[in-house]
Each structure stands twice: as C-alpha cells, then as structure tokens.
Design a protein around this motif. Structure first.
Motif, PDB file in Angstrom:
ATOM      1  N   LYS A  55       0.803  -1.225   0.000  1.00  0.00           N
ATOM      2  CA  LYS A  55       0.000   0.000   0.000  1.00  0.00           C
ATOM      3  C   LYS A  55       0.838   1.277   0.000  1.00  0.00           C
ATOM      4  CE  LYS A  55      -1.178   0.596   4.963  1.00  0.00           C
ATOM      5  NZ  LYS A  55      -0.049   0.132   5.672  1.00  0.00           N
ATOM      6  N   ASP A  56       2.129   1.164   0.333  1.00  0.00           N
ATOM      7  CA  ASP A  56       3.017   2.320   0.256  1.00  0.00           C
ATOM      8  C   ASP A  56       4.462   1.819   0.102  1.00  0.00           C
ATOM      9  OD1 ASP A  56       3.751   1.489   2.850  1.00  0.00           O
ATOM     10  OD2 ASP A  56       2.331   2.866   3.789  1.00  0.00           O
ATOM     11  N   ALA A  57       5.399   2.759   0.004  1.00  0.00           N
ATOM     12  CA  ALA A  57       6.789   2.369  -0.260  1.00  0.00           C
ATOM     13  C   ALA A  57       7.334   1.473   0.857  1.00  0.00           C
ATOM     14  CB  ALA A  57       7.656   3.619  -0.420  1.00  0.00           C
ATOM     15  N   GLN A  58       6.990   1.827   2.093  1.00  0.00           N
ATOM     16  CA  GLN A  58       7.448   1.041   3.234  1.00  0.00           C
ATOM     17  C   GLN A  58       6.967  -0.404   3.121  1.00  0.00           C
ATOM     18  OE1 GLN A  58       9.551   2.791   4.958  1.00  0.00           O
ATOM     19  NE2 GLN A  58      10.011   0.800   5.900  1.00  0.00           N
ATOM     20  N   ALA A  59       5.727  -0.564   2.741  1.00  0.00           N
ATOM     21  CA  ALA A  59       5.134  -1.904   2.619  1.00  0.00           C
ATOM     22  C   ALA A  59       5.839  -2.701   1.521  1.00  0.00           C
ATOM     23  CB  ALA A  59       3.638  -1.792   2.323  1.00  0.00           C
ATOM     24  N   SER A 100      -1.373  -8.202  -5.804  1.00  0.00           N
ATOM     25  CA  SER A 100      -2.582  -7.432  -6.126  1.00  0.00           C
ATOM     26  C   SER A 100      -2.223  -5.985  -6.443  1.00  0.00           C
ATOM     27  CB  SER A 100      -3.519  -7.375  -4.918  1.00  0.00           C
ATOM     28  OG  SER A 100      -3.925  -8.635  -4.515  1.00  0.00           O
ATOM     29  N   ALA A 101      -3.237  -5.221  -6.793  1.00  0.00           N
ATOM     30  CA  ALA A 101      -3.073  -3.784  -6.996  1.00  0.00           C
ATOM     31  C   ALA A 101      -2.750  -3.123  -5.658  1.00  0.00           C
ATOM     32  CB  ALA A 101      -4.349  -3.198  -7.581  1.00  0.00           C
ATOM     33  N   MET A 102      -2.072  -1.968  -5.722  1.00  0.00           N
ATOM     34  CA  MET A 102      -1.577  -1.338  -4.503  1.00  0.00           C
ATOM     35  C   MET A 102      -2.684  -0.663  -3.691  1.00  0.00           C
ATOM     36  SD  MET A 102       1.972   0.169  -5.983  1.00  0.00           S
ATOM     37  CE  MET A 102       3.464  -0.792  -5.639  1.00  0.00           C
ATOM     38  N   GLY A 103      -2.752  -0.986  -2.409  1.00  0.00           N
ATOM     39  CA  GLY A 103      -3.715  -0.339  -1.513  1.00  0.00           C
ATOM     40  C   GLY A 103      -5.125  -0.453  -2.063  1.00  0.00           C
ATOM     41  N   GLY A 114       4.028   8.535  -6.166  1.00  0.00           N
ATOM     42  CA  GLY A 114       4.463   8.737  -4.780  1.00  0.00           C
ATOM     43  C   GLY A 114       5.187   7.506  -4.252  1.00  0.00           C
ATOM     44  N   ILE A 115       4.639   6.340  -4.534  1.00  0.00           N
ATOM     45  CA  ILE A 115       5.276   5.097  -4.071  1.00  0.00           C
ATOM     46  C   ILE A 115       6.630   4.902  -4.763  1.00  0.00           C
ATOM     47  CG2 ILE A 115       5.076   2.561  -4.052  1.00  0.00           C
ATOM     48  CD1 ILE A 115       2.099   2.915  -3.464  1.00  0.00           C
ATOM     49  N   GLY A 161       9.288   6.953  -3.303  1.00  0.00           N
ATOM     50  CA  GLY A 161       9.780   6.404  -2.038  1.00  0.00           C
ATOM     51  C   GLY A 161      10.683   5.194  -2.215  1.00  0.00           C
ATOM     52  N   LEU A 162      10.664   4.605  -3.409  1.00  0.00           N
ATOM     53  CA  LEU A 162      11.436   3.369  -3.621  1.00  0.00           C
ATOM     54  C   LEU A 162      12.707   3.573  -4.435  1.00  0.00           C
ATOM     55  CD1 LEU A 162       8.525   0.892  -4.501  1.00  0.00           C
ATOM     56  CD2 LEU A 162       9.851   0.941  -2.371  1.00  0.00           C
ATOM     57  N   PHE A 163      12.671   4.543  -5.357  1.00  0.00           N
ATOM     58  CA  PHE A 163      13.791   4.694  -6.287  1.00  0.00           C
ATOM     59  C   PHE A 163      14.452   6.056  -6.095  1.00  0.00           C
ATOM     60  CE2 PHE A 163      10.777   1.752  -8.145  1.00  0.00           C
ATOM     61  CZ  PHE A 163      11.585   0.706  -8.561  1.00  0.00           C
ATOM     62  N   GLU A 164      15.716   6.007  -5.698  1.00  0.00           N
ATOM     63  CA  GLU A 164      16.496   7.238  -5.546  1.00  0.00           C
ATOM     64  C   GLU A 164      16.700   7.896  -6.913  1.00  0.00           C
ATOM     65  OE1 GLU A 164      19.341   7.725  -2.686  1.00  0.00           O
ATOM     66  OE2 GLU A 164      17.535   7.192  -1.523  1.00  0.00           O
TER      67      GLU A 164
END
Ligand code: ASP
Ligand code: MG
Length: 421
Positions: free
Chosen positions: A13-17, A37-40, A73-74, A77-80
C-alpha cells in the motif's frame, strides 16, 4: 518444488510496505512464484474511474490523476534515481487507460471494466519487480495474461484449465535458475481467447495464486496478510477473536461460503484437488506460524467461528391468491435472481411463503422487489444482520443473539444461522 506466495493490496500500500515484501521474500532462498494485487485501494479507485467514464458522472481525468500520483508517490519512495526506467514504464502503462477513455465507450460495461481495472495489477507488479531487481533480489516479471487463459465472461471469467496448465508449465519452470529464482506476476487478471484482458472477480488474487499452484503442482501456497492468520471472527464485529491454527480445506470452504472474507471462496478447490497446503501468514511478523489449511480435520471443531454479514434484506414471497409456492414459482424467482446477479445468502420455505436473505444493493434490490411484486405478494425487511456460527454451543449463541430480535433461525449439526435486527 516451488512455493507460491500471494501479497494483497495492503501489503503493497506504500513504499514502506513494498520494502517489507522484499524482506519477506528474502527470508526464502528457494524458487517462489509471487502473485501481487493492486496497490492499496487502487482497484476501488479504478472502479470509480470506470464508472465516471462509462456513466459520465465525474471527471475521469481528475480520478486518473489521483491514481497516477499515488503510484508516482510510491515510486519516489522506492527509487532514488528519478531517471530509472520504471518511471517511463509506469507512465506508458497509464497510457493504456488514457487510450481506453479517449473515445466513447463502444462495448459493454463489464468489458471496459476489465480493460481498465486490470491495470492496477500491472502497475503494482511492475513497480515491485523493478524495486526488487534494484536491490538485487533478481526476479522475472511475467504478464499473467500469458498464463491465465479464460473465457470472455468479463468481471468473472472462467478458467480454461487445459490451456492455462500448458502455458504455466511451459513458461514458469524454465525461467527459474539459481541466480534468479523469483517470478513476479499479477493476481486477479487473465486473458480471453481473443486476447482481451479479463478479471476473475473482486479479491480474485488468492484464486490466481491457487490456479498457478495447481498447474505447477506447487509445494504450498502462502497468503501474506496484515493479520496473524485466519481468525474465528472479523475483529471489526467481535472483540476477543482467536486464531485458527490448523483447519481443513472443507472447513475453509464452509467459512468462505458463509462470508468469511479472509480468503476468496474459489481458492480452496484447486489446492484441495492436488493436496497443496495453504498457509495464511502475517507479512508483519513472518516468523509466526499463521494458519495452516490442509486435509487435517481434527482442528475444525476446536473453536467456534462467527461470520457476520451486515446490511441484509430479508424478502418473503407468497402467492397473491394464498396458494402454495411450488417449484414453478421457485424456478421463476431463481431466474430473476440470476438475471440481477443476486446471491442468496440464506433461504427458507414454508407452506405459502418462500424467504430469502440477500445483501442490500442500492442499485438492484428495490428493482428486484418491484419485479417480484408484479406476480407475488412481497414483504421485506432492511438493515438486518446475518450471523453464522460454525461449531456452536449454547453459550456462544447466547452471546451473539443477546438483545437481538430474531427473524429467522436455522440450525444444522455444525452450523447455526440467525437473521436478526
Ligand atoms: N485487486 C483486486 C481487488 O482488490 C484483486 C485482489 O486484491 O485480490 O479486488
Ligand atoms: Mg485483496
């Protein structure tokens, strides 16, 4: 041997997840087929978008922009590296929706729904796969539409088992190597023989995992959730829930049938047929045992389970002239139910009336009742609860029905059911 994992919307559901999914996968140094599945809440958002487009209710572009921003947004949070190829890939994936909504809808709602809503799973698996590769968890992204073959019943497509088995067996094992042992694919989606995208019904990703496991003769399936396993009741309606540690396929099917939402009802059969064990485990605490579902039946009776269905309507149908409700009437009533796509949660017949309990739907319930009223005398009650207790005893029943007004009560050896207010 390989294992099949399924991660649902809440687990990405988010980058942390998404980072956590990587941690869970890394605990397993063995071949895995990972279904995502699809995110969130993306599927809900895309459903809303389809409605806006098809029925011209809201501004489609505003809704599309929201879904885009959520995924961007996700990714941020994942890719610099903001020049990473994934940003372009995702942009291009959204173009598929843009093409679809550029023109007036030409085909049925269900067809359009599948072409658009399926994109949620494509987005999420592309992002997760790219992220895992980025952190050196090498994996293959496979388009589930090249694996899961279906008929063209959009929104609840039926599996072509023969073709699907051939495609799965001829593609998945050969891509797994020692240096790259993970396969990432989408839940929920498939393709028809004309090569259009189909979907398997809401929450269908569990079913996808079971299909792949069945075709591969997998060692096990694990559904990763935000709860420690299958509970004996939904914590939303029940305060002291207990975990079911080990139940049978049969019990799991019964619980799903009565409305337990932990696993999709279609998931069990393909696993049971090949005796593939199913684990339900927590992605937050992967070391915990979770729930195991297999052939073992001794654990079924240990703890009573409670399934609550809210917002129920009880409809009692009787002949206008006081005659019996006979088979002819029933078959007419059932074809009307099926025409409206209504599922019967409980039914009961008496001499001159036949009662059914169904989920309330703002679109179809009143239409269906009005239709019935042309031929029958119809009484109905809204805002009811349907409670099913598996492996009940008197104390648990007392607790459930305390201060309630019971409209229908049904008991069999293992199951007690109440429609109440
Ligand atoms: N994303 C789909 C849904 O939300 C399928 C699934 O999550 O199982 O219904
Ligand atoms: Mg889900």
């Amino acid at each position: 041997m390989l294992k099949v994992f399924k991660f649902g919307g809440a687990s990405v559901k988010d980058a942390q997840a998404v980072k956590n999914v990587g941690k869970v996968i890394q605990l397993y140094d063995e071949p895995l087929v990972v279904v995502i599945s699809a995110m969130g809440k993306t599927t809900n958002a895309l459903e809303e978008l389809v409605n806006a487009y098809y029925f011209k209710k809201n501004d489609v572009n505003v809704l599309l922009e929201k879904v885009k921003q959520f995924h961007v947004g996700i990714m941020n949070g994942l890719f610099e590296n903001k020049n990473h190829q994934i940003f372009t890939d995702i942009h291009n994936t959204f173009v598929e929706i843009e093409w679809e909504i550029e023109e007036e809808p030409q085909r049925t709602y269900d067809y359009v729904y599948d072409q658009i809503v399926s994109v949620g799973e494509l987005l999420s698996t592309k992002i997760v796969s790219a992220y895992l590769n980025e952190i050196n968890i090498n994996n293959h992204w496979i388009d589930a539409r090249a694996l899961i073959q279906t008929d063209n019943t959009y929104r609840k497509a039926n599996i072509d088992w023969k073709l699907t088995t051939e495609l799965v067996q001829s593609s998945i094992p050969k891509v797994i190597t020692t240096g790259n042992k993970y396969v990432i694919t989408q839940g929920f989606i498939g393709a028809s023989s004309e090569n259009f995208t189909t979907t398997l019904g809401r929450e269908g990703s569990d079913f996808s995992a079971a299909i792949l496991a069945h075709c591969l003769g997998a060692e096990s399936v694990t559904i990763w959730k935000d709860v420690p396993g299958m509970l004996n009741a939904d914590p939303k309606w029940f305060d002291d829930t207990q975990q079911l540690e080990h139940i049978s396929y049969h019990e799991a099917v019964e619980l799903a049938y009565y409305g337990a939402t932990v696993i999709h009802p279609k998931t069990i059969k393909p696993l049971q047929n090949k005796k593939i064990p199913l684990y339900v485990k927590s992605f937050l605490e992967p070391a915990l045992k979770g729930t195991l579902i297999d052939e073992y039946t001794e654990g079924d009776k240990l703890i009573p389970s409670f399934i609550f269905k809210m917002d129920q309507v009880l409809i009692s149908i009787s002949a206008k002239d006081y005659s019996f409700i006979v088979e002819d009437n029933l078959s007419q009533i059932f074809s009307q139910l099926s025409a409206h796509n209504i599922t019967v949660n409980l039914m009961q017949n008496a001499a001159i009336s036949f009662s059914i309990c169904i989920d309330f739907s703002p679109f179809t319930t009143m239409k269906f009742i009005e239709e019935l009223q042309q031929d029958y005398h119809v009484l109905y009650n809204k805002s009811l609860e349907l409670v099913t207790v598996r492996h009940y005893d008197e104390a648990t029943i007392k607790r459930v029905i305390a201060n309630k007004n019971i409209l229908v009560e049904q008991k069999s050896r293992n199951t007690a059911r109440f429609v109440m207010k």
